[in-house]
Design a protein around this motif. Structure first.
Motif, mmCIF file in Angstrom:
data_model
loop_
_atom_site.group_PDB
_atom_site.id
_atom_site.type_symbol
_atom_site.label_atom_id
_atom_site.label_comp_id
_atom_site.label_asym_id
_atom_site.label_seq_id
_atom_site.Cartn_x
_atom_site.Cartn_y
_atom_site.Cartn_z
ATOM 1 N N TYR A 326 0.830 -1.209 0.000
ATOM 2 C CA TYR A 326 0.000 0.000 0.000
ATOM 3 C C TYR A 326 0.865 1.259 0.000
ATOM 4 N N CYS A 327 1.883 1.296 0.867
ATOM 5 C CA CYS A 327 2.675 2.515 1.035
ATOM 6 C C CYS A 327 3.831 2.634 0.047
ATOM 7 N N HIS A 328 4.483 1.538 -0.276
ATOM 8 C CA HIS A 328 5.718 1.621 -1.053
ATOM 9 C C HIS A 328 5.512 1.316 -2.535
ATOM 10 N N GLN A 329 4.845 0.213 -2.844
ATOM 11 C CA GLN A 329 4.539 -0.073 -4.255
ATOM 12 C C GLN A 329 3.267 0.650 -4.706
ATOM 13 N N ASP A 330 2.598 1.347 -3.785
ATOM 14 C CA ASP A 330 1.413 2.161 -4.084
ATOM 15 C C ASP A 330 0.318 1.350 -4.776
ATOM 16 N N ILE A 331 0.067 0.137 -4.264
ATOM 17 C CA ILE A 331 -0.963 -0.732 -4.835
ATOM 18 C C ILE A 331 -2.334 -0.233 -4.395
ATOM 19 N N ARG A 332 -3.213 -0.022 -5.398
ATOM 20 C CA ARG A 332 -4.543 0.528 -5.126
ATOM 21 C C ARG A 332 -5.625 -0.436 -5.623
ATOM 22 N N TRP A 407 4.208 -1.173 -22.461
ATOM 23 C CA TRP A 407 4.116 -1.329 -21.013
ATOM 24 C C TRP A 407 3.726 -0.022 -20.321
ATOM 25 N N HIS A 408 3.071 0.873 -21.032
ATOM 26 C CA HIS A 408 2.749 2.173 -20.454
ATOM 27 C C HIS A 408 1.670 2.106 -19.380
ATOM 28 N N SER A 409 0.985 0.959 -19.248
ATOM 29 C CA SER A 409 0.019 0.821 -18.153
ATOM 30 C C SER A 409 0.730 0.711 -16.808
ATOM 31 N N ILE A 410 2.020 0.361 -16.835
ATOM 32 C CA ILE A 410 2.781 0.236 -15.592
ATOM 33 C C ILE A 410 2.960 1.612 -14.956
ATOM 34 N N LYS A 411 2.601 1.700 -13.684
ATOM 35 C CA LYS A 411 2.789 2.936 -12.918
ATOM 36 C C LYS A 411 4.057 2.886 -12.080
ATOM 37 N N VAL A 412 4.398 1.669 -11.632
ATOM 38 C CA VAL A 412 5.527 1.491 -10.717
ATOM 39 C C VAL A 412 6.195 0.150 -11.003
ATOM 40 N N PHE A 413 7.521 0.156 -11.059
ATOM 41 C CA PHE A 413 8.298 -1.081 -11.009
ATOM 42 C C PHE A 413 8.801 -1.257 -9.576
ATOM 43 N N SER A 414 9.168 -2.485 -9.218
ATOM 44 C CA SER A 414 9.813 -2.713 -7.929
ATOM 45 C C SER A 414 10.847 -3.810 -8.107
ATOM 46 N N ILE A 438 10.914 1.066 -7.514
ATOM 47 C CA ILE A 438 10.943 1.001 -6.060
ATOM 48 C C ILE A 438 11.886 -0.111 -5.633
ATOM 49 N N GLU A 439 13.105 0.260 -5.241
ATOM 50 C CA GLU A 439 14.013 -0.728 -4.666
ATOM 51 C C GLU A 439 13.431 -1.165 -3.323
ATOM 52 N N TYR A 440 13.487 -2.452 -3.040
ATOM 53 C CA TYR A 440 12.765 -3.007 -1.884
ATOM 54 C C TYR A 440 13.619 -4.104 -1.274
ATOM 55 N N LEU A 457 8.642 10.777 -3.179
ATOM 56 C CA LEU A 457 9.988 11.338 -3.193
ATOM 57 C C LEU A 457 10.659 11.027 -4.530
ATOM 58 N N PRO A 458 11.663 11.819 -4.929
ATOM 59 C CA PRO A 458 12.403 11.520 -6.155
ATOM 60 C C PRO A 458 12.979 10.110 -6.122
ATOM 61 N N ASN A 459 13.041 9.492 -7.291
ATOM 62 C CA ASN A 459 13.478 8.105 -7.412
ATOM 63 C C ASN A 459 14.851 8.047 -8.077
ATOM 64 N N PHE A 460 15.792 7.399 -7.391
ATOM 65 C CA PHE A 460 17.161 7.289 -7.885
ATOM 66 C C PHE A 460 17.446 5.837 -8.253
ATOM 67 N N PRO A 461 18.148 5.604 -9.374
ATOM 68 C CA PRO A 461 18.365 4.216 -9.806
ATOM 69 C C PRO A 461 19.261 3.460 -8.838
#
Length: 659
Positions: A326-332, A407-414, A438-440, A457-461
């Motif tokens: 919910y918080c990190h991968q922002d799954i809704r 793959w533009h439907s993707i909002k977030v990778f992890s 999202i590194e996890y 927050l900004p995302n760094f590789p």
């Protein structure tokens, strides 16, 4: 950093995003890397690959929670989650709508010790009920076998299947607290079986289907499994590989056998059940009411001794999985979540709970995630959150196979399981049209992550931008007098308590494993050892974290955690070997590769054929995914005064010779 520089960064990044819509994947990748390189030359700080705008923040799960707490500062929000942990987890229960049969008398009690906290004491529930709050007509699982059309299963249909499994378990005499093994690939039926076992008040013994019979046997025996679910075969790379045969070789306990195709492809032992004989038609079952501490799942994580640690999850552990999602991968609600994994690794159960409790859809591709079939499945299923292991992304990058899909439907990778490289994660971001990665990082004994990233927050590789919500940690290094101090790099120690953190082990002393001999730091409670080595570095948006491998003697190989001792136990049986030391080594921040140092009495010992034969041993006795990168002959292994092999010195040796 002043506002003018931040604005310049945002404008430049937005220009790159807009340009990328008319560029190929490779052109976008080159443009993004070039932009980042130029920006870093001008401003010295590392450049991000993704920036959140105000709408992204406002729409995100975290953004909405922060708004309810009347703060726009994420770091302030995180500080609240770790300074008032009882209040935070009470709100988390409400946010996730966790269903309790009986409420708790107290949220958190640490009177026995910080290492044995009592969470939601007195509460009763069955966590499976919290997995079925979505509309029964909503899609719960979307799946595909290669060569077959995409299949969909609704929440209502999954509930019916799980009920059938629970009824079948009860009818066959299994009782509350019984352990039942699952050695299966991820399929819709394996999800239903997993949930059905827990509904029935029993618990799952999760074992990866890639393991060889001796390793399957070890895990079934440690957990005391009374039966095991499996398939007759499994599909890998388009090939059907025997699975039931491995399970039958591993144990005499009853096996319940499903089939890959329409008909069962082999004869069963007398004590085993064909799936059609085992499964009953009754579709109504009342999930068994349990205390929060009753076990739902035994998973295994390699330690620094031969046998794997057996880690029990209870009915609260899935709350950690779901909250991280919910918080990190922002799954809704309504999202489609794909993460190629297995029930034998924590990300399999994590995927189930993080998706279903958050009322999302699980996406399962029933083959390897390497070829174009997987890429088309991600496109057709309209996956919104895609989880990966870096090794997979490197294979995609080498082949270019995923570049033809939308793959533009993707909002977030992890990404999890092993260390990442900046270039690889930048490439992954571009595959989705420049999206955050999202590194996890966490562990089976955590039920999720302790360090991660957030979309506010900004995302760094290849970097983590925050500790996980509800958790904090310190990095401990040694000063000139060899005394511990908190630093900007060092071995990671968690600051308990948190839901998800294990409180017992089946075959180890829990306190000795995680708390004994941990450094005591003024102003902090008892620290919990985790074993990772991390460092932090400054960016324009504050400090971020980078993984530096394991501080102990375990390693991740292709996303699978394994101890040096387990590998060495196999290799030391090789004829002519005096002893071996297995070391995981990462070149330039990439995935771990297996290096083996060996001592032999024969000066003419031939390395090349030995490496081939050793790889064959590892494949048959541990895992077919394990492969030795290089063998290093040595006269002796470095040891401590007590005789323990100093593998860190061997890693240092590799660092100087391999680079």
């Amino acid at each position: 950093m002043d506002d003018s520089i931040s604005l310049d960064l945002a404008n430049r990044w937005q220009t790159i995003v807009e340009q990328s819509t008319n560029l190929s994947i490779q052109e976008s990748y080159v443009a993004l890397q070039s932009w980042r390189s130029q920006w870093e030359k001008e401003y010295t700080f590392q450049a991000p690959i993704w920036l959140p705008d105000s709408q992204v923040v406002a729409d995100s799960n975290l953004g909405q929670w922060m708004r309810r707490k009347q703060t726009s500062n994420y770091h302030e929000f995180h500080r609240w989650t770790v300074t008032d942990r009882a209040a935070f987890w009470e709100e988390a229960i409400e946010v996730l709508s966790i269903q309790f049969r009986h409420p708790a008398t107290q949220t958190l009690d640490t009177s026995i010790g910080i290492d044995r906290p009592a969470w939601f004491d007195g509460a009763k529930l069955n966590i499976v009920e919290s997995c079925f709050q979505a509309d029964p007509n909503q899609v719960a699982i979307i799946s595909q076998k290669p060569g077959h059309p995409v299949q969909k299963m609704t929440y209502g249909e999954l509930w019916t299947r799980a009920n059938q499994v629970a009824n079948s378990i009860a009818d066959h005499g299994f009782k509350l607290g019984d352990a039942i093994g699952v050695v299966m690939p991820m399929t819709p039926w394996s999800v239903a079986i997993y949930l059905g076992i827990i509904m029935a008040g029993c618990h799952v013994v999760s074992i990866a289907d890639s393991f060889a019979p001796p390793e399957i046997a070890t895990r079934l025996n440690i957990a005391g499994a009374k039966a095991v679910f499996t398939y007759d075969q499994q599909i890998r790379g388009g090939k059907k590989l025997p699975l039931y045969r491995k399970v039958a070789e591993a144990s005499d306990i009853s096996a319940i056998v499903l089939h890959c195709d329409q008909f069962l492809s082999l004869d069963l032992r007398e004590q085993d059940f064909d799936w059609s004989e085992f499964l009953v038609d009754r579709t109504e079952f009342g999930p068994v009411e349990c205390t929060v501490n009753e076990t739902i799942n035994v998973l295994f994580s390699s330690g620094t001794t031969g046998d794997p640690k057996a880690i029990p999850w209870n009915h609260l552990t899935p709350i950690k999985c779901a909250l991280d999602g919910y918080c990190h991968q922002d799954i809704r609600v309504g999202d489609v979540v794909a993460w190629p994994t297995n029930l034998g690794w924590m990300m399999g159960p994590w995927l189930i709970f993080a998706s279903l409790i958050n009322q999302a859809t699980i996406a399962l591709y029933e083959d390897t995630p390497i070829g174009k079939g997987f890429g088309k499945f991600v496109q057709d299923a309209k996956v919104t959150m895609l989880g990966v292991v870096p090794t997979i992304v490197k294979a995609w990058e080498a082949s270019g196979d995923m570049e033809e899909f939308d793959w533009h439907s993707i909002k977030v990778f992890s990404s999890t399981g092993e260390s990442s490289q900046q270039s690889t994660m930048t490439y992954l971001s571009v595959l989705g049209g420049i999206k955050p990665v999202i590194e996890y990082c966490g562990g089976t004994e955590i039920g999720g992550g302790y360090v991660t990233s957030v979309v506010v927050l900004p995302n760094f590789p290849a970097a983590f931008n925050t500790p996980a919500v509800g958790l904090d940690f310190v990095m401990i290094e040694r000063d000139e007098s060899n005394l511990p101090k908190i630093g900007e790099s060092g071995e990671v120690f968690l600051i308990p308590p948190s839901i998800g953190l294990s409180v017992r082990l089946i075959n180890r002393d829990h306190f000795e494993t995680y708390y004994q001999d941990a450094p005591k730091m003024e102003g902090l409670p008892a620290l919990r050892r985790h074993g990772d080595y991390f460092q932090s570095f400054p960016t324009f948006a504050g400090r971020v974290f980078a993984a530096g491998g394991r501080a102990d003697d375990t390693m991740n190989l292709g996303g699978i955690k394994i101890s040096s001792a387990e590998i060495e136990r196999v290799l030391n049986s090789f004829e002519g070997i005096v002893e071996t030391a297995a070391v995981g080594y990462s070149t330039q921040g990439g995935p771990n590769e297996l290096h083996v140092f060996l001592v032999t009495a024969d000066p003419n010992f031939a390395v090349e054929p030995t490496q081939t034969e050793m790889n064959h041993l590892l494949k048959n006795r541990l895992n077919p995914l394990f492969k030795i990168r290089q063998i290093h002959k040595t006269d002796s292994l470095p040891r401590t005064a007590s005789g323990k092999v100093m593998r860190r010195l061997l890693r240092d040796r590799l660092s100087s010779s391999v680079g």
